[in-house]
Scaffold this motif. Structure first.
Motif, PDB file in Angstrom:
ATOM      1  N   ALA A  11      -7.637  19.379   1.449  1.00  0.00           N
ATOM      2  CA  ALA A  11      -8.857  19.308   2.263  1.00  0.00           C
ATOM      3  C   ALA A  11     -10.073  19.460   1.360  1.00  0.00           C
ATOM      4  O   ALA A  11     -10.072  20.284   0.438  1.00  0.00           O
ATOM      5  N   THR A  12     -11.086  18.635   1.597  1.00  0.00           N
ATOM      6  CA  THR A  12     -12.359  18.716   0.878  1.00  0.00           C
ATOM      7  C   THR A  12     -13.467  18.888   1.904  1.00  0.00           C
ATOM      8  O   THR A  12     -13.552  18.127   2.871  1.00  0.00           O
ATOM      9  N   TRP A  13     -14.331  19.904   1.669  1.00  0.00           N
ATOM     10  CA  TRP A  13     -15.340  20.251   2.672  1.00  0.00           C
ATOM     11  C   TRP A  13     -16.659  20.546   1.968  1.00  0.00           C
ATOM     12  O   TRP A  13     -16.718  21.404   1.088  1.00  0.00           O
ATOM     13  N   ASN A  14     -17.722  19.845   2.350  1.00  0.00           N
ATOM     14  CA  ASN A  14     -19.040  19.996   1.728  1.00  0.00           C
ATOM     15  C   ASN A  14     -19.969  20.843   2.601  1.00  0.00           C
ATOM     16  O   ASN A  14     -20.083  20.615   3.813  1.00  0.00           O
ATOM     17  N   ARG A  20      -4.640  22.409   8.891  1.00  0.00           N
ATOM     18  CA  ARG A  20      -5.358  23.623   9.264  1.00  0.00           C
ATOM     19  C   ARG A  20      -5.368  24.627   8.102  1.00  0.00           C
ATOM     20  O   ARG A  20      -6.397  25.238   7.800  1.00  0.00           O
ATOM     21  N   GLN A  21      -4.223  24.778   7.437  1.00  0.00           N
ATOM     22  CA  GLN A  21      -4.142  25.716   6.313  1.00  0.00           C
ATOM     23  C   GLN A  21      -5.016  25.246   5.143  1.00  0.00           C
ATOM     24  O   GLN A  21      -5.693  26.053   4.505  1.00  0.00           O
ATOM     25  N   ALA A  22      -4.986  23.936   4.856  1.00  0.00           N
ATOM     26  CA  ALA A  22      -5.791  23.397   3.756  1.00  0.00           C
ATOM     27  C   ALA A  22      -7.282  23.530   4.061  1.00  0.00           C
ATOM     28  O   ALA A  22      -8.085  23.853   3.179  1.00  0.00           O
ATOM     29  N   GLN A  23      -7.665  23.302   5.320  1.00  0.00           N
ATOM     30  CA  GLN A  23      -9.074  23.434   5.707  1.00  0.00           C
ATOM     31  C   GLN A  23      -9.540  24.880   5.570  1.00  0.00           C
ATOM     32  O   GLN A  23     -10.650  25.143   5.092  1.00  0.00           O
ATOM     33  N   ASP A  71     -12.655  28.791  -0.350  1.00  0.00           N
ATOM     34  CA  ASP A  71     -13.085  28.388  -1.686  1.00  0.00           C
ATOM     35  C   ASP A  71     -14.606  28.231  -1.736  1.00  0.00           C
ATOM     36  O   ASP A  71     -15.269  28.700  -2.679  1.00  0.00           O
ATOM     37  N   ALA A  72     -15.178  27.582  -0.710  1.00  0.00           N
ATOM     38  CA  ALA A  72     -16.632  27.394  -0.662  1.00  0.00           C
ATOM     39  C   ALA A  72     -17.348  28.744  -0.531  1.00  0.00           C
ATOM     40  O   ALA A  72     -18.387  28.974  -1.171  1.00  0.00           O
ATOM     41  N   LYS A  73     -16.805  29.634   0.289  1.00  0.00           N
ATOM     42  CA  LYS A  73     -17.412  30.966   0.447  1.00  0.00           C
ATOM     43  C   LYS A  73     -17.417  31.721  -0.878  1.00  0.00           C
ATOM     44  O   LYS A  73     -18.416  32.341  -1.268  1.00  0.00           O
ATOM     45  N   ASP A  74     -16.283  31.679  -1.579  1.00  0.00           N
ATOM     46  CA  ASP A  74     -16.180  32.385  -2.857  1.00  0.00           C
ATOM     47  C   ASP A  74     -17.191  31.856  -3.865  1.00  0.00           C
ATOM     48  O   ASP A  74     -17.815  32.625  -4.612  1.00  0.00           O
ATOM     49  N   ILE A 109     -22.223  22.939  -2.036  1.00  0.00           N
ATOM     50  CA  ILE A 109     -20.950  23.466  -2.515  1.00  0.00           C
ATOM     51  C   ILE A 109     -19.815  22.662  -1.895  1.00  0.00           C
ATOM     52  O   ILE A 109     -19.800  22.428  -0.685  1.00  0.00           O
ATOM     53  N   THR A 110     -18.885  22.230  -2.719  1.00  0.00           N
ATOM     54  CA  THR A 110     -17.705  21.517  -2.251  1.00  0.00           C
ATOM     55  C   THR A 110     -16.489  22.430  -2.376  1.00  0.00           C
ATOM     56  O   THR A 110     -16.112  22.827  -3.477  1.00  0.00           O
ATOM     57  N   GLY A 111     -15.935  22.791  -1.248  1.00  0.00           N
ATOM     58  CA  GLY A 111     -14.727  23.617  -1.246  1.00  0.00           C
ATOM     59  C   GLY A 111     -13.491  22.754  -1.164  1.00  0.00           C
ATOM     60  O   GLY A 111     -13.472  21.733  -0.474  1.00  0.00           O
ATOM     61  N   ASN A 112     -12.469  23.150  -1.893  1.00  0.00           N
ATOM     62  CA  ASN A 112     -11.201  22.417  -1.880  1.00  0.00           C
ATOM     63  C   ASN A 112     -10.062  23.370  -1.555  1.00  0.00           C
ATOM     64  O   ASN A 112     -10.049  24.530  -2.004  1.00  0.00           O
TER      65      ASN A 112
END
Length: 255
Positions: free
Chosen positions: A239-242, A174-177, A183-186, A27-30
């Motif tokens: 922020a993009t987080w995998n 920090r806010q974007a992360q 987003d990833a959790k949802d 999952i990629t959260g943005n």
């Protein structure tokens, strides 16, 4: 906030010599966070041309640069505003200017050219038009070079670079992360509600990556007595987080 996401569901994994009944979902959260710019940088390059000696060129150039530093200092509001200088340089060069007939005209041949650069870092964005006007009133740009004069100087004024203070940039990251994490959790909870993952656990995650972009207002700036620069409405940090989750690979909507 606009959310973009990518989801990959993989089949059973081979671990060592054993076949494990496990699947993975990536999952990629943005996430985004925005703020108006709160500072700008602008370079003032003073160039002196067509001098017979390097010493004459450097002396004249230094005098003009020092006067511009003094002129710029009146726009400093607090200790965060700065006037700094870059190392200058000099070369022997041939200079040309546009002629009346549309062809280039030689102003001088193999004479000395020298330059110095002053950088302004200011936090009062409303001061920008006045700063530009003051500088260009004191020293004209290259277009104002006189065709029948040899030794002369001009200014190259860079476009302003809009930015954020370190404190504000850290806050936006920090806010974007945090928004990317949510987003990833949802996304995971939405898939879990439909697919009923068994024994799901977080396998791995990558360090978040960040990018930023200037966003300008959709309407034109109001007119003023001077040439008003176009100032960005916001700087948006993305922020993009995998995340990779592992689960028991049993029949379900992901098979």
């Amino acid at each position: 906030m606009r959310k973009l996401f990518k989801i990959f569901i993989l089949g059973p994994l081979f671990i060592g010599s054993l076949i494990a009944r496990a699947g993975t979902i990536q999952i990629t959260g943005n996430g985004e966070a925005s703020s108006p710019p709160d500072m700008y940088h602008m370079d003032i390059k003073v160039i002196s041309i067509c001098y017979e000696s390097t010493q004459e060129a450097k002396n004249e150039n230094a005098k003009i640069a020092n006067n511009l530093i003094k002129l710029s200092q009146k726009f400093l509001r607090d200790s965060n505003d700065k006037v700094t200088t870059y190392p200058g340089g000099f070369i022997r060069d041939t200079e040309y200017i546009p002629g009346d007939d549309g062809h280039s005209k030689t102003l001088c041949e193999r004479k000395w050219k020298t330059w110095n650069t002053v950088r302004l870092t200011l936090h009062d964005l409303k001061s920008l038009p006045a700063v530009q006007d003051e500088i260009l009133t004191y020293l004209a740009p290259i277009e104002a070079l006189q065709p029948n004069k040899k030794e002369q100087s001009f200014v190259q004024l860079s476009s302003p670079e809009f930015s954020l203070t370190d404190e504000n940039r850290t806050k936006l990251r920090r806010q974007a992360q945090q928004a990317a994490l949510q987003d990833a959790k949802d996304q995971f909870l939405n898939f879990d509600a439909n697919c009923h993952f068994k024994s799901a656990k977080l396998n791995s995650l990558t360090p978040p990556s960040f990018s930023s972009v200037l966003r300008y207002a959709s309407k034109a700036a109001e007119t003023s007595d001077s040439a008003t620069p176009v100032i960005p409405e916001n700087i948006t940090v993305t922020a993009t987080w995998n995340f990779i989750w592992e689960f028991d690979s049993t029949p379900g909507c992901y098979t």
